[in-house]
Design an enzyme around this catalytic site. Structure first.
Site, mmCIF file in Angstrom:
data_model
loop_
_atom_site.group_PDB
_atom_site.id
_atom_site.type_symbol
_atom_site.label_atom_id
_atom_site.label_comp_id
_atom_site.label_asym_id
_atom_site.label_seq_id
_atom_site.Cartn_x
_atom_site.Cartn_y
_atom_site.Cartn_z
ATOM 1 N N SER A 1 0.818 -1.214 0.000
ATOM 2 C CA SER A 1 0.000 0.000 0.000
ATOM 3 C C SER A 1 0.851 1.264 0.000
ATOM 4 C CB SER A 1 -0.941 0.008 1.209
ATOM 5 O OG SER A 1 -0.227 -0.153 2.418
ATOM 6 N N TRP A 2 1.901 1.297 0.805
ATOM 7 C CA TRP A 2 2.695 2.519 0.917
ATOM 8 C C TRP A 2 3.571 2.743 -0.314
ATOM 9 C CZ3 TRP A 2 2.262 7.010 2.113
ATOM 10 C CH2 TRP A 2 3.198 7.846 2.716
ATOM 11 N N GLY B 1 6.565 10.508 8.490
ATOM 12 C CA GLY B 1 5.615 11.506 8.969
ATOM 13 C C GLY B 1 4.221 10.924 9.071
ATOM 14 N N ALA C 1 -1.335 5.342 3.814
ATOM 15 C CA ALA C 1 -1.214 5.120 2.375
ATOM 16 C C ALA C 1 -2.534 5.374 1.656
ATOM 17 C CB ALA C 1 -0.741 3.692 2.118
ATOM 18 N N LYS D 1 6.191 4.813 17.674
ATOM 19 C CA LYS D 1 4.763 5.182 17.729
ATOM 20 C C LYS D 1 3.873 3.992 17.391
ATOM 21 C CE LYS D 1 4.306 5.324 13.089
ATOM 22 N NZ LYS D 1 3.313 4.665 12.223
ATOM 23 N N SER E 1 -5.016 2.578 10.556
ATOM 24 C CA SER E 1 -3.782 2.107 11.178
ATOM 25 C C SER E 1 -3.840 0.605 11.456
ATOM 26 C CB SER E 1 -3.546 2.859 12.488
ATOM 27 O OG SER E 1 -2.541 2.229 13.265
ATOM 28 N N GLU F 1 3.842 -3.629 12.002
ATOM 29 C CA GLU F 1 5.225 -3.359 12.374
ATOM 30 C C GLU F 1 5.427 -3.198 13.881
ATOM 31 O OE1 GLU F 1 7.757 -3.698 10.667
ATOM 32 O OE2 GLU F 1 7.500 -3.081 8.584
#
Length: 338
Positions: free
Chosen positions: A13-14, A139, A143, A194, A257, A284
């Site tokens: 996706s990214w 940042g 995606a 994060k 997310s 991740e």
């Protein structure tokens, strides 16, 4: 700037969303993937339905199964692969590159076996003579929203201002605003850790707790991220920016997310193996939680939220009990000195 060939390694996706942005900018973009069905769908139907569902891809965006073809004559190389694959893919890149290139990585995580950030993994595997430099692009960004061309801001982090500026020029457009920053360590620590806190935010929501709990989790989570980041050389100011609090907010508060979604299922009582199997995509934060648990002990850094999430993930601790243990810790002052 002059239009260039860009190799994007990773057709998830990214990688696909960034490939779309680069194609929108007029660059010749080649996506490298390892699944023939996805590569064929991108080339023949201009879709990547496995990752981006109904998104229409630019006609000029093409994909290949050949790493050699993707890298040939590329102006820069974007590594958009899962962190678990980063070392092996970087090793393949080193073998296939014929001239030094700018290496951009967009993956967020820490390698459990070594506690290395992704730029350090890349530096170990891609030799100096094969790279002009390594830039971290990170940042607050989903995606799906980049693919839908929603306004998004990212930061190109590199100790070399010229290289950071070149990456800024390649990616920036009306939908994607790029800043620059020299603090590579802070950018990578913020982006990786994060994900752990986002797992916790999902667990909190899955348990049925409200906004108070999530606000506390995010705020104290950022204190932990900053604590570890400063200990390994980051500028504490970085964690107030896009790759710190910005990325934390977007990952802890959105159903886009993967980490939040995985945590939400854990909070509802599902077991980790089933959650990861059902997700069908890399989460991740799970791998990073394992790395950071050991790293914090090694550095003697207090990270109670990260430790509690590790215990839920790998020691089968009941999520509600983990929350109780956090709330029942001894009293302390909030303000910290870094």
């Amino acid at each position: 700037m002059t239009k260039q060939k860009v190799a994007v390694l990773g057709a998830g996706s990214w990688g696909t969303a960034l490939g779309m942005a680069l194609s929108d900018n007029g660059h010749d973009v080649v996506l490298w993937g390892n699944r023939e069905d996805i590569v064929d769908e991108i080339n023949q139907e201009h879709h990547n339905s496995h990752y981006l569902k109904e998104i229409q891809l630019p006609n000029g965006l093409r994909a290949t199964l050949s790493l050699t073809e993707a890298l040939a004559d590329a102006y820069l190389v974007v590594l958009a692969v899962p962190t678990s694959a980063m070392r092996e893919v970087a090793r393949q890149v080193d073998a296939d590159l014929r001239a030094p290139q700018i290496i951009v990585h967009v993956s967020k995580g820490i390698e459990p076996e070594t506690n290395l950030r992704m730029s350090e993994v890349i530096a170990e595997e891609i030799s100096l003579e094969k790279r002009k430099g390594i830039v971290v692009l990170s940042g607050p960004s989903h995606a799906e929203e980049v693919a839908e061309r929603h306004p998004t801001t990212l930061c190109a982090s590199c100790e070399n201002d010229e290289l950071a500026g070149l990456v800024q020029d390649v990616f920036i457009n009306n939908n994607l605003r790029i800043y620059t920053n020299r603090d590579v360590i802070g950018a990578e620590i913020g982006g990786a850790l994060k994900n752990i806190i986002a797992l916790g935010a999902g667990i909190s929501d899955g348990l049925g707790y409200g906004d108070n709990a999530k606000a506390a989790l995010m705020t104290r989570g950022m204190a932990e991220i900053t604590r570890l980041g400063v200990a390994v050389g980051a500028d504490p100011q970085t964690f107030y920016g896009l790759t710190g609090i910005g990325d934390l907010i977007v990952t802890c508060t959105s159903v886009h997310s993967r980490n939040w979604r995985a945590g939400n299922k854990l909070g509802q009582g599902e077991k980790l193996d089933k959650v990861l199997s059902d997700m069908g995509m890399v989460v991740e934060g799970v791998r990073t939680a394992k790395a950071v648990f050991g790293w914090a002990q090694e550095l003697k850094i207090d990270m109670p939220i990260s430790r509690a999430i590790y215990e839920v993930l790998f020691l089968d601790k009941d999520p509600a009990e983990a929350v109780d243990s956090l709330m029942g810790r001894k009293k302390k002052e909030e303000k910290e000195t870094f």
